[in-house]
Design a protein around this motif. Structure first.
Motif, short mmCIF file in Angstrom:
data_model
loop_
_atom_site.label_atom_id
_atom_site.label_comp_id
_atom_site.label_asym_id
_atom_site.label_seq_id
_atom_site.Cartn_x
_atom_site.Cartn_y
_atom_site.Cartn_z
N ARG A 1 0.82 -1.21 0.00
CA ARG A 1 0.00 0.00 0.00
C ARG A 1 0.86 1.26 0.00
NH1 ARG A 1 0.69 2.86 4.06
NH2 ARG A 1 0.03 1.28 5.56
N ALA A 2 1.94 1.25 0.78
CA ALA A 2 2.80 2.43 0.84
C ALA A 2 3.40 2.76 -0.53
CB ALA A 2 3.91 2.22 1.87
N LEU A 3 3.73 1.72 -1.28
CA LEU A 3 4.29 1.92 -2.62
C LEU A 3 3.20 2.34 -3.61
CD1 LEU A 3 6.59 -1.23 -2.74
CD2 LEU A 3 7.36 1.14 -2.53
N GLU A 4 2.08 1.63 -3.60
CA GLU A 4 1.01 1.86 -4.57
C GLU A 4 0.38 3.24 -4.40
OE1 GLU A 4 -1.51 0.99 -7.76
OE2 GLU A 4 0.18 -0.19 -7.01
N CYS A 5 0.23 3.69 -3.18
CA CYS A 5 -0.44 4.96 -2.92
C CYS A 5 0.53 6.13 -2.88
CB CYS A 5 -1.22 4.88 -1.61
SG CYS A 5 -2.56 3.67 -1.67
N GLY A 6 1.80 5.90 -3.16
CA GLY A 6 2.76 7.00 -3.20
C GLY A 6 3.06 7.61 -1.85
N GLN A 7 2.97 6.82 -0.78
CA GLN A 7 3.22 7.33 0.56
C GLN A 7 4.67 7.15 0.99
OE1 GLN A 7 0.39 5.29 3.02
NE2 GLN A 7 -1.32 6.58 2.39
N PHE A 8 5.48 6.52 0.15
CA PHE A 8 6.86 6.24 0.54
C PHE A 8 7.80 6.58 -0.61
CE2 PHE A 8 10.35 2.99 0.65
CZ PHE A 8 11.03 3.54 1.72
N TRP A 9 8.82 7.36 -0.31
CA TRP A 9 9.89 7.66 -1.27
C TRP A 9 10.97 6.61 -1.12
CZ3 TRP A 9 9.93 11.98 -4.59
CH2 TRP A 9 8.91 12.92 -4.37
N PHE A 10 11.15 5.78 -2.13
CA PHE A 10 12.12 4.69 -2.02
C PHE A 10 13.37 4.99 -2.86
CE2 PHE A 10 9.36 3.70 -5.60
CZ PHE A 10 10.23 3.27 -6.58
N PRO A 11 14.53 4.53 -2.43
CA PRO A 11 15.77 4.79 -3.17
C PRO A 11 15.87 3.89 -4.39
CG PRO A 11 16.24 3.47 -1.24
CD PRO A 11 14.78 3.80 -1.16
N ALA A 12 16.29 4.47 -5.49
CA ALA A 12 16.50 3.73 -6.74
C ALA A 12 17.43 4.56 -7.61
CB ALA A 12 15.17 3.44 -7.44
N GLN A 13 17.58 4.17 -8.87
CA GLN A 13 18.43 4.91 -9.80
C GLN A 13 17.64 5.17 -11.08
OE1 GLN A 13 22.01 2.54 -10.22
NE2 GLN A 13 22.88 3.33 -8.32
N VAL A 14 17.90 6.34 -11.70
CA VAL A 14 17.14 6.79 -12.86
C VAL A 14 18.11 7.01 -14.03
CG1 VAL A 14 15.60 8.56 -13.79
CG2 VAL A 14 15.45 7.91 -11.38
N TYR A 15 17.77 6.37 -15.16
CA TYR A 15 18.54 6.60 -16.38
C TYR A 15 18.19 7.96 -16.97
CZ TYR A 15 19.49 1.52 -16.44
OH TYR A 15 19.89 0.25 -16.12
N ASN A 16 19.22 8.63 -17.51
CA ASN A 16 19.02 9.89 -18.25
C ASN A 16 18.16 10.88 -17.47
OD1 ASN A 16 20.40 8.50 -20.21
ND2 ASN A 16 18.80 8.61 -21.76
N ARG A 17 18.64 11.26 -16.30
CA ARG A 17 17.89 12.19 -15.45
C ARG A 17 17.63 13.49 -16.19
NH1 ARG A 17 21.24 14.78 -10.61
NH2 ARG A 17 19.60 16.32 -10.95
N GLU A 18 16.54 14.14 -15.80
CA GLU A 18 16.13 15.40 -16.41
C GLU A 18 16.12 15.27 -17.94
OE1 GLU A 18 18.15 18.85 -14.66
OE2 GLU A 18 18.84 17.50 -13.09
N GLN A 19 15.32 14.32 -18.40
CA GLN A 19 15.33 13.94 -19.81
C GLN A 19 14.71 15.00 -20.72
OE1 GLN A 19 13.10 10.37 -20.74
NE2 GLN A 19 14.74 9.59 -22.02
N ASP A 20 14.13 16.02 -20.15
CA ASP A 20 13.44 17.03 -20.97
C ASP A 20 14.46 17.94 -21.67
OD1 ASP A 20 14.29 17.99 -18.57
OD2 ASP A 20 12.56 19.29 -18.24
N GLY A 21 15.21 17.38 -22.61
CA GLY A 21 16.12 18.17 -23.43
C GLY A 21 17.50 18.37 -22.85
#
Length: 412
Positions: free
Chosen positions: A220-240
């Motif tokens: 529920r914490a993940l599905e409802c967006g109640q928890f910020w979990f650590p991960a990694q993001v490819y191509n951060r700030e992809q907007d140009g």
């Protein structure tokens, strides 16, 4: 029967009339309201049947109605029939063998499990105590983007919430079933509640979970967006922002179920404030590999002796020492003295390793660099940045994922 139907369907049609004109799927709203009307009609039928039978029995016992013996016998004969009808109307789900009931629940989606748990206390306890089932749902949807560190951070938040000394009114607990209502498929409940309720629910921390519903609360914490979990993001700030192409940066993410995307919050760069990026797609998110350290720590390179030309790798790089590291994709190249013949190549015996970043044009200062195989440490300066630890890519899936983000045009 006509008044009963009018009473049961009036709320549904009222909701239909007040529905916003911007509703994109009116047929879905009509179908759901029809289901609600049927449920209301069934409840009213049940309430109408049993109080009436109880009233007749009370009148017979009190002597208010005096009937001939033949009619009295007929009324007594109807009592078992009424009881049988009541038993037939009840749903004997809890009377099923445990293995059969567990198998039925295993076939349900998380949203359906939340709906089943709202039926009665018995099913609520049954659904909340099936940690193995909820763990499977977590792995099925979130396993690719969650690491062990994410679970540890969540459990730390639960421990902090459990020991909090907030007033009861401020720290009012909600059951996991109420929280899982965010996955309930009725669309009209969403526009009736509005975005304010969703925002408030997302802002609240996850409530403490007992041993029975811990896995359900985790989902529920993940599905409802109640928890910020650590991960990694490819191509951060992809907007140009081409400066981050073929990179992967650490971030904390929160899921948005309305758009099926994530909001990423990146750590601050030096004196710059932390940045947030909305609309991060699933394909751009990965769980941090188990061997990688926190974003400001140097990775211990244990693969240098195994690197040969053609191998794929990730290397840490940061603009200056106040910035966190990001992971950048590249491939091992040949030395200038080598003719690149695979049968005659001896590059793997040399101390110098050529690291190539072929998405940059030949002649670019970012095209390649060299590191020492035996004495590698952070190298660089404030102009060209600092190169850190190296991690060899071991699987085809990792390489394929990186190649999926290959830029259309060569960078300078």
């Amino acid at each position: 029967m006509l008044p009963l139907l009018l009473i049961s369907t009036l709320p549904a049609f009222t909701l239909l009339l007040v529905a916003p004109a911007s509703c994109k799927q009116p047929w879905k709203l009509v179908r759901e309201l029809g289901l609600v009307a049927l449920l209301l009609a069934r409840e009213l039928l049940s309430l109408q049947r049993h109080p009436a039978a109880a009233g007749r029995a009370k009148e017979r016992q009190g002597g208010v109605l005096r009937m001939p013996p033949s009619k009295a016998k007929a009324v007594k004969a109807e009592e078992p029939a009424l009881a049988e009808d009541a038993d037939a109307a009840a749903l004997p789900v809890l009377d099923l063998p445990e293995l059969v009931l567990d198998r039925v629940l295993q076939e349900l989606s998380p949203a359906s499990l939340a709906a089943v748990a709202c039926v009665c206390a018995g099913l609520r306890d049954r659904c909340s105590s099936m940690d193995g089932l909820w763990e499977r749902h977590v792995r099925r949807k979130w396993g690719r983007v969650l690491s062990a560190a994410a679970r540890q951070e969540w459990e730390a938040e639960l421990l902090l919430a459990a020991t909090s000394t907030l007033p009861r009114s401020a720290a009012r607990r909600r059951s996991w079933v109420d929280s899982l209502a965010c996955a309930w498929p009725f669309s009209w409940t969403r526009w009736l509640k509005g975005d304010a309720a969703t925002t408030a629910a997302a802002a609240r921390p996850a409530p403490p979970a007992d041993s029975k519903s811990k896995a359900a609360c985790w989902y529920r914490a993940l599905e409802c967006g109640q928890f910020w979990f650590p991960a990694q993001v490819y191509n951060r700030e992809q907007d140009g922002h081409v400066g981050f192409l073929l990179s992967c940066y650490d971030a904390h993410l929160r899921y948005d179920r309305r758009t099926d995307t994530f909001t990423a919050r990146y750590p601050p760069h030096g004196r710059k404030l932390a940045k947030e990026e909305d609309g991060v797609q699933w394909c751009r998110v990965r769980a941090a590999p188990a061997s990688t350290p926190p974003p400001h720590d140097l990775h211990v390179s244990a693969c240098l002796d195994d690197l040969r030309p053609g191998d794929h790798f990730e290397i840490q790089w940061r603009k200056n020492k106040d910035f966190p590291y990001g992971w950048w994709y590249g491939a091992v190249g040949h030395l200038e003295s080598c003719n690149a013949n695979e049968h005659l190549c001896r590059c793997h015996e040399d101390d110098a390793i050529v690291l190539e970043f072929k998405h940059y044009a030949p002649g670019s200062k970012w095209r390649q660099t060299t590191v020492s195989r035996k004495d590698h440490r952070e190298k660089g300066d404030e102009t060209d940045g600092f190169y850190g630890g190296i991690r060899k890519l071991q699987t085809k899936d990792e390489i394929t994922t990186w190649r999926r983000f290959w830029p259309v045009d060569v960078l300078n």
